[in-house]
Enzyme design. Sequence first.
Site, PDB file in Angstrom:
ATOM      1  N   CYS A 152      39.413 -56.316 -57.394  1.00  0.00           N
ATOM      2  CA  CYS A 152      40.497 -55.328 -57.296  1.00  0.00           C
ATOM      3  C   CYS A 152      41.404 -55.633 -56.107  1.00  0.00           C
ATOM      4  CB  CYS A 152      39.934 -53.912 -57.196  1.00  0.00           C
ATOM      5  SG  CYS A 152      39.122 -53.356 -58.701  1.00  0.00           S
ATOM      6  N   ALA A 153      41.627 -56.918 -55.882  1.00  0.00           N
ATOM      7  CA  ALA A 153      42.530 -57.371 -54.817  1.00  0.00           C
ATOM      8  C   ALA A 153      43.217 -58.645 -55.305  1.00  0.00           C
ATOM      9  CB  ALA A 153      41.761 -57.621 -53.526  1.00  0.00           C
TER      10      ALA A 153
END
Length: 422
Positions: free
Chosen positions: A366-367
């Site tokens: 999630c980056a």
Amino acid sequence: MARPTPAVLGADLEVPVKGGRLVPYANLDYAASAPCLEPVSAAVAAALPAYSSVHRGAGYASQLTTARYEQARHAARAFVGARPDDALIFTRNTTDAMNLLARSLPEGTTTVVFDTEHHASLLPWPGAVRLAPPAFPGEAIRAVDETLAGIDGPALLVVTAASNVTGELWPIAGLAHVAHRHGARIAVDAAQLVPHRRLNLAALDLDYVAFSGHKLYAPFGAGALIGRADWLAEASPYLLGGGAVTSVGSRGDGGDEAPETLWSDDPEVRHEAGTPNVLGAIALAAACDALAATGWTALVREEERLVARLRAGIAGIEGVRELSLWGPDHPRVGIVSFTVDGLTAREVAEALSADHGIGVRDGKFCAHPFVRHLLGTSDGGCDDGTASAVRASIGIGTTDEHVDRLIDALRDLAASGAGVSS
């Protein structure tokens, strides 16, 4: 006096591997969701027999549950060193907390955020100024200084305290100083910091802090936003419903005007409409109390020892590359991400699980922009398995054997990957 380190549930879990054997599970995926501490489970079990509604019930169970819920708020505030007048709003998680804050910004606020952020801190801000990954901590401070100098009106800097990709610690005290010099505020994503290090919001002069229970050994669906009350008190309620109001008017006999609704001026009440996650809040507070009672010196010392063991082992394997923004000597928490030549991240993670009983995380964590930067790729989304990495993360319950098992497995996988690539 510090207490012994609490145990985690599932420490004796056995998992199947190829051939049908059962082996002790090596959980190295704490950064995604940490296991439950035994004191947390005990606190929830103790609260369940008297579980009831909060804030508006006259019965004994309701009064007791309300007291436990508000005590949980007090414990979480103390855990992060909040100021006496700071608000603490219970949320579902860090993502929920950051979205609540985004909805509470004064009109015309400009948000500044680095591309190194977790999506929870990267995405909630419409029209944000996005800064490139800095080459070193001082460059991060300089970039914020220059950016805020060109902004008129209210501004908010959003930054992580510890990277969920590399574990590296960010210079939040220096960033807070620069932000305040320009009249801006700072919101810190502390989801990956608070399970590993003590945080003192007031001493660091932070305006807002958000974190999640499920990363703090309290996987019962609660998080928190803590910080200055004024923006939160003036914002529209995050959710519309019971509990957040002081009065809801009636339409009357055929009147065309909508009934008047008066919302609470207390931001903690204003933004917690509906029945809250009482057990989640109790669990979160129990985790805060357990970590504080254990004492950070022992926890940090053990973590640093294990991280050094893991990183040294990885560094000695040809074809395995650790990801880092600021180099191998920069301080970090118990998170190590890496790639293995000749194998995709998913292949590595699946082999570690199926052959060795090791749980890690693979992907972009999630980056997406940050992982692409570290890997030197220009594109790649959720479904692109080639532009991904493997993440091992440790915490309470991690042992030397877990670390050594991962190192040995990676040595074998790197050798097989080299055979494939050749």
